[in-house]
Scaffold this motif. Structure first.
Motif, short mmCIF file in Angstrom:
data_model
loop_
_atom_site.label_atom_id
_atom_site.label_comp_id
_atom_site.label_asym_id
_atom_site.label_seq_id
_atom_site.Cartn_x
_atom_site.Cartn_y
_atom_site.Cartn_z
N CYS A 68 21.21 40.16 -2.37
CA CYS A 68 22.23 39.17 -2.00
C CYS A 68 22.70 38.40 -3.23
N VAL A 69 21.76 38.02 -4.11
CA VAL A 69 22.14 37.32 -5.34
C VAL A 69 22.97 38.24 -6.23
N ASN A 72 23.32 45.40 1.89
CA ASN A 72 22.60 44.18 2.29
C ASN A 72 22.52 44.06 3.82
N LEU A 79 11.49 42.14 1.45
CA LEU A 79 12.11 40.84 1.71
C LEU A 79 12.61 40.23 0.40
N CYS A 80 11.80 40.31 -0.65
CA CYS A 80 12.24 39.82 -1.97
C CYS A 80 13.41 40.65 -2.49
N SER A 102 16.91 45.96 -6.25
CA SER A 102 16.83 45.91 -4.79
C SER A 102 16.82 47.32 -4.20
N TRP A 131 16.64 39.50 -0.98
CA TRP A 131 17.10 38.28 -1.67
C TRP A 131 17.77 38.65 -2.99
N ALA A 132 17.14 39.55 -3.76
CA ALA A 132 17.73 39.97 -5.04
C ALA A 132 19.05 40.68 -4.82
#
Length: 247
Positions: A19-20, A106, A12-13, A194, A16-17
């Protein structure tokens, strides 16, 4: 239905990484500060600094407008133009490809986590995570190639033979790595992290699946706790049946 939510916190983290990182890659693609040229002739480039990006070359000037005003003069750098250096051509193509591959990665991460968190299936989860990680790593590698290539051109002070309408000098006095390359490198690193995390996902061993709690079992225990009694899935003994047994 096997409970797997606790096995995917790192993924999950990682999503997020990713997507950023994908967002930073898109931002870097549009920035003009990839290569910063320092020039001594300030007749046209009055600020003494020009910027070369993947799609445009720009500088600020007082001489191109009325006195007292500043205009940003930009010219488009075409993919098929004869003066366009190979590192910029590679950047225009590979950065766009990196965005497409990263978007697919993603999206695959969202689908994989959906299966994990909602208990859709257990068999393809590992494969989905590997595909997601592979796409993220491919996206990072695709963007790093033009980024590092342009860094090499800056370090060796490579010039670009711009046409006259660009009003750029034939060669800079010096040049440095711009903000755009830094943003792109950070985005590529986040995409790589990621990808590594998704590729490292492992399902619990089969012998331990029976020991894992299930969603139905959790709900049953919560309801039992709310009623003030502790029970399990075996139910309660029937007192009437026990008295009948004693007769």
């Amino acid at each position: 239905m096997t409970y797997l939510v606790h096995t995917a916190h790192a993924q999950l983290c990682a999503l997020w990484a990713g997507c950023v990182g994908w967002t930073l890659t898109a931002v870097a693609l549009g920035l003009i500060q990839w290569r910063v040229w320092q020039v001594s002739d300030r007749e046209i480039i009055t600020s003494g600094e020009a910027w070369v990006g993947l799609w445009r070359a720009c500088f600020n000037s007082h001489s191109l407008v009325s006195p007292g005003f500043v205009a940003t003069h930009c010219q488009y750098i075409g993919l098929t133009e004869a003066f366009t250096p190979p590192e910029i051509v590679a950047g225009q193509v590979l950065m766009l490809l990196s965005l497409l591959v990263g978007l697919c990665g993603n999206a695959g991460g969202v689908y994989a986590l959906r299966n994990i968190y909602f208990g859709m299936k257990t068999s393809p989860i590992r494969l989905l995570c590997v595909i997601t990680g592979g796409l993220s790593l491919l996206s990072a590698a695709t963007s790093l190639i033009p980024l590092l290539w342009n860094v090499s051109s800056v370090v060796t002070n490579q010039t670009i033979r711009f046409p006259p309408e660009f009003k750029m000098p034939p060669a800079p006095d010096s040049q440095s790595v711009g903000f755009g390359i830094g943003v792109g490198v950070v985005g590529a690193v986040l995409m790589a992290v990621s990808g590594i995390v998704f590729c490292s996902y492992r399902l619990p061993v089969r012998s331990q699946l029976g020991a894992l709690p299930t969603l139905r079992h959790d709900v049953y225990l919560e309801r039992s706790a709310g009623s003030g009694t502790l029970t399990d899935m075996r139910g309660r003994d029937n007192p009437a049946f026990e008295s009948h047994e004693q007769l």
